[in-house]
Design a protein around this motif. Structure first.
Motif, short mmCIF file in Angstrom:
data_model
loop_
_atom_site.label_atom_id
_atom_site.label_comp_id
_atom_site.label_asym_id
_atom_site.label_seq_id
_atom_site.Cartn_x
_atom_site.Cartn_y
_atom_site.Cartn_z
N GLY A 342 0.79 -1.23 0.00
CA GLY A 342 0.00 0.00 0.00
C GLY A 342 0.82 1.27 0.00
N HIS A 343 2.15 1.15 -0.13
CA HIS A 343 3.02 2.32 -0.16
C HIS A 343 4.12 2.14 -1.20
CE1 HIS A 343 1.43 2.76 4.03
NE2 HIS A 343 1.40 4.02 3.67
N ASP A 386 -8.32 -3.51 -4.40
CA ASP A 386 -8.75 -2.17 -4.80
C ASP A 386 -8.73 -1.29 -3.56
OD1 ASP A 386 -9.61 -0.11 -6.33
OD2 ASP A 386 -11.71 -0.73 -6.38
N ARG A 387 -7.53 -0.97 -3.13
CA ARG A 387 -7.33 -0.27 -1.86
C ARG A 387 -6.46 0.96 -2.06
NH1 ARG A 387 -2.53 -3.48 -0.19
NH2 ARG A 387 -2.85 -3.14 2.01
N LYS A 388 -6.38 1.79 -1.03
CA LYS A 388 -5.60 3.02 -1.10
C LYS A 388 -4.11 2.72 -1.17
CE LYS A 388 -4.74 5.57 2.53
NZ LYS A 388 -4.86 6.47 3.70
N ILE A 389 -3.43 3.37 -2.11
CA ILE A 389 -1.99 3.24 -2.25
C ILE A 389 -1.40 4.64 -2.32
CG2 ILE A 389 -0.11 2.36 -3.69
CD1 ILE A 389 -2.05 0.21 -4.69
N SER A 390 -0.36 4.87 -1.55
CA SER A 390 0.23 6.22 -1.51
C SER A 390 1.73 6.17 -1.79
CB SER A 390 -0.02 6.87 -0.15
OG SER A 390 0.53 6.09 0.89
N VAL A 391 2.30 7.33 -2.05
CA VAL A 391 3.71 7.46 -2.40
C VAL A 391 4.37 8.43 -1.42
CG1 VAL A 391 5.37 8.04 -4.21
CG2 VAL A 391 3.13 7.13 -4.83
N VAL A 392 5.58 8.11 -1.00
CA VAL A 392 6.37 9.04 -0.18
C VAL A 392 7.60 9.46 -0.99
CG1 VAL A 392 5.60 8.05 2.00
CG2 VAL A 392 7.66 7.16 0.93
#
Length: 733
Positions: A342-343, A386-392
């Motif tokens: 997820g990241h 189908d879930r939240k995925i974020s970027v750092v």
């Protein structure tokens, strides 16, 4: 990384046995691909200037081929096993590149001061070749030489142990790092010296006897000492004070690793790192890491004793089919890891990513490309994904707000590529007629240039694929459909009509106008057009310009040289692979190279995700395909350095500084400036490389001309290329 200090301990205790290489004659040797590749990279990465020019090590191919020749000469039959997915992380990743950035800046300050040795020293401690960037080249070389390889579902070590323990004797011995001793193995080959015709091997029985530990205690010892899955036990992790003996004594005192950890459970260091939970999770992961069986199934090691909540320490399970495609190189582990945890994380590029243009590109176009890639991967998987995925990002603090990848931001939605069927043309027949063996972009676009041919590939609305089109049965058909869909996702093919858009037509027009253009230019032209679309391939300086005083005073000349050298740097200079570059450098071109690299990488990831989606959607006759062949021929596998751009820049500046200088004299001046070492590193003459750079420049100019005629770029953008080309017309080779 290896188990901390284990290698030192085994060497100190004389537990490493050196034997003649002839002992391994005619055996099937399982090799940890990551450990082996690290050795090869260490040899090839003597290219000290690599951090200053970008790209992959020019000596890489030669170093790999030398190793493979060594195995062949010793009659050893290798099977390379590379690591796959990472074990699940519960914490959000945080990227701290500050030390590397400081060292890179110090290196460039030293370059500007003429202190090259100091610069090389700073680079050597701030840059390590990233193995995932090399894996496509490695797979291609192994495929060319018919050498077997796979990517494990998770760690390569667990897979190698399974292969050795298999009753079918798939492999007879294992070449890996000493950390493989944590598994159920008798011995591990830790190094092979082809020059001395010897190999080093460690017996696990001898290690256990020397330590006076059981197999379970040894596993605990290694976890507490620390390796890539788990850091060193915090109370004993001080760099200067740490000793393997301390961990050993701790374990002897408490008998088990869990008891030792619980004894320190109230320690602030243990509490802060949540080490008790991490120790337990790591221990379970080592005992029950999933492997790919010889029947194609995925199951945990020691499956009979595996707990029911294995997903808590391994990660969420994917369909066996996905693991299989990953094992053949169809999809890379980095993108899959992002989906599963997820990241995703973006690290600083070699130029340090200080320009506004680079950071804006990451958060706009690259973010949209990530959305397309992840949408393709999720399309045929369970709704759970189908879930939240974020970027750092490296330039933000750990408290910065999340950058969530919004799947609906891409200009072309992935569900729009589902309306393809086989057209009226025979792809295999057309490919043979063209004289090519593998389809490319201009071929795929050429098949769609006729309106009736394009419309024949459109699946009737509401119809099932099976009603209108049989599964693709040959690699050529699959590759052509794959390229067509990839072009559609990137707006080179119209979603409704399947006809080439203005950008697709620009590709066709460019290669028609330059019939002698190299087939190597195909990927580079797509990248060039993507960068033109984003406004990043231009004659304008970026927000952070590293050239304080231009060599040329005429602004029109400066802009022309900048645009032509940037364009030329999209294709790589060709090296012999014996000596490395040690000539002039350009941080401004490196900044452009960083943009090229991030774009090329994400185009590759998008192409892989698209191939996975096509396979999971049953568009292909799966039992008729060679998946390693498909994987090694997927586009965007090559990341060029700045060297060709530097050569073009040097040449054009030499020509511009003296109107009396002939082209031959300018070439000679470039040769003298880059030096004998760099000159001997090139596989072709400087003149040949310059001609190749200008040939690609001409191709891009023709593409921009086509875009300008279709009003697909602004008049200002088109004029930049016209002006630069006019300025260079009398100077080009």
């Amino acid at each position: 990384m290896p188990v901390r200090h284990l290698d030192f301990y085994t060497t100190q205790k004389s537990l490493v046995s050196v034997q003649p290489l002839s002992v391994l004659k005619d055996i099937r040797l399982g090799i940890d691909g990551n450990v082996w590749l690290k050795k090869v990279v260490t040899t090839a990465a003597s290219e000290q200037y690599l951090a200053g020019i970008g790209g992959t090590p020019s000596c890489m191919r030669k170093a790999i081929e030398k190793e493979l020749e060594g195995f062949k000469a010793a009659s050893i039959h290798p099977l390379f096993v590379f690591s796959g997915l990472a074990l699940i992380r519960k914490d959000k990743p945080y990227v701290n590149d500050d030390p590397k950035i400081a060292k890179r800046n110090a290196a460039w300050d030293a370059v500007n001061a003429g202190k090259i040795d100091l610069a090389l020293s700073s680079w050597s401690t701030s840059y390590v070749v990233h193995q995932p960037d090399l894996i496509h080249l490695v797979f291609r070389i192994l495929k060319e030489r018919n050498i077997d390889y796979i990517r494990a579902p998770y760690g390569a070590g667990a897979q190698l142990v399974y292969l050795e323990r298999n009753p079918k004797q798939i492999i007879h011995a294992v070449y890996a790092g000493s950390e493989l001793l944590v598994f159920d193995v008798d011995r591990v080959i830790t190094s092979i010296d082809f020059a001395k015709q010897t190999f080093s091997v460690i017996s696990k029985k001898a290690v256990l006897q020397d330590l006076m530990l059981s197999d379970d205690q040894f596993l605990d010892l290694c976890i507490l000492a620390g390796f890539d899955l788990c850091p060193t036990f915090p109370p004993l992790s001080a760099e200067g004070a740490f000793a393997f003996k301390s961990i050993h004594e701790l374990l002897l005192q408490h008998r088990t690793g869990f008891n030792a950890v619980k004894a320190y459970a109230d320690s602030p260091q243990v509490v802060k790192s949540n080490y008790v939970d991490l120790f337990c999770r790591t221990r379970c992961a080592m005992r029950h890491q999933p492997i790919l069986t010889d029947e194609g199934h995925i199951e945990p090691m020691n499956v009979a004793q595996a707990p029911s909540d294995i997903h808590e320490f391994i990660g969420y399970r994917l369909p066996d089919e996905v693991y299989y495609y990953m094992s053949r190189g169809i999809i890379n582990e980095a993108t899959m890891n992002t989906l599963l945890c997820g990241h995703g994380a973006e690290f600083s590029p070699l130029c340090n990513g200080e320009t506004k243009e680079y950071r804006s590109f990451l958060t706009t176009e690259i973010m949209q490309m990530k959305a397309q890639t992840l949408s393709l991967m999720k399309a045929r998987l369970h709704p759970f994904y189908d879930r939240k995925i974020s970027v750092v990002y490296w330039y933000e603090s750990s408290s910065a707000p999340e950058h969530v990848i919004k799947m609906d931001t891409a200009s072309v939605k992935v569900d729009s590529i589902c309306n393809w069927k086989s057209g009226r043309q025979s792809i295999d027949k057309e490919l043979k007629k063209s004289g090519m063996t593998v389809p490319n972009y201009s071929f795929a676009l050429g098949l769609l240039s006729n309106a009736s041919d394009a419309s024949s590939t459109i699946l009737a609305k509401g119809a099932a694929a099976a009603d209108n089109s049989a599964p693709l049965s040959t690699s050529v058909e699959v590759q052509t459909r794959h390229l067509s869909k990839l072009l559609q996702l990137r707006s080179f093919v119209d979603t409704a009509t399947h006809a080439p858009t203005a950008y697709g037509k620009a590709v066709v027009d460019a290669f028609k106008s330059q019939p002698g253009a190299s087939s190597d230019f195909q990927d580079a032209l797509i990248v060039a057009l993507e960068l033109i679309k984003s406004g990043l391939l231009s004659s304008k300086p970026y927000s952070h310009n590293y050239t304080k005083k231009p060599v040329l005073e005429d602004d029109s000349a400066v802009r022309a040289v900048r645009l032509i050298s940037r364009t030329s740097s999209l294709i790589g200079a060709r090296f012999k692979g014996i000596k490395s570059w040690a000539g002039p450098l350009s941080r401004d071109l490196l900044a452009f190279n960083s943009i090229n690299k991030i774009l090329t990488r994400h185009l590759r990831h998008l192409g892989e995700a698209l191939m996975l989606e096509m396979l999971l959607a049953n568009e292909c006759q799966k039992d008729a395909l060679d998946y390693t062949e498909l994987a090694t021929h997927m586009p965007f596998a090559h990341e060029p350095s700045t060297v060709l751009g530097i050569l073009v820049k040097e040449y054009l500046e030499a020509m511009a500084l003296s109107s009396k200088l002939s082209k031959d004299q300018a070439v000679q001046q470039v040769e003298e400036h880059i030096g004998a070492t760099s000159l001997s590193s090139l596989a072709h003459s400087v003149r040949d490389e310059l001609q190749r750079g200008f040939a690609f420049w001409n191709l891009v100019c023709e593409a921009v001309k086509s875009l300008g005629a279709a009003n697909a770029v602004s008049k200002e953008q088109a004029q930049e290329f016209v002006d630069a080309n006019n300025w260079a017309k009398s100077r080009k080779l």
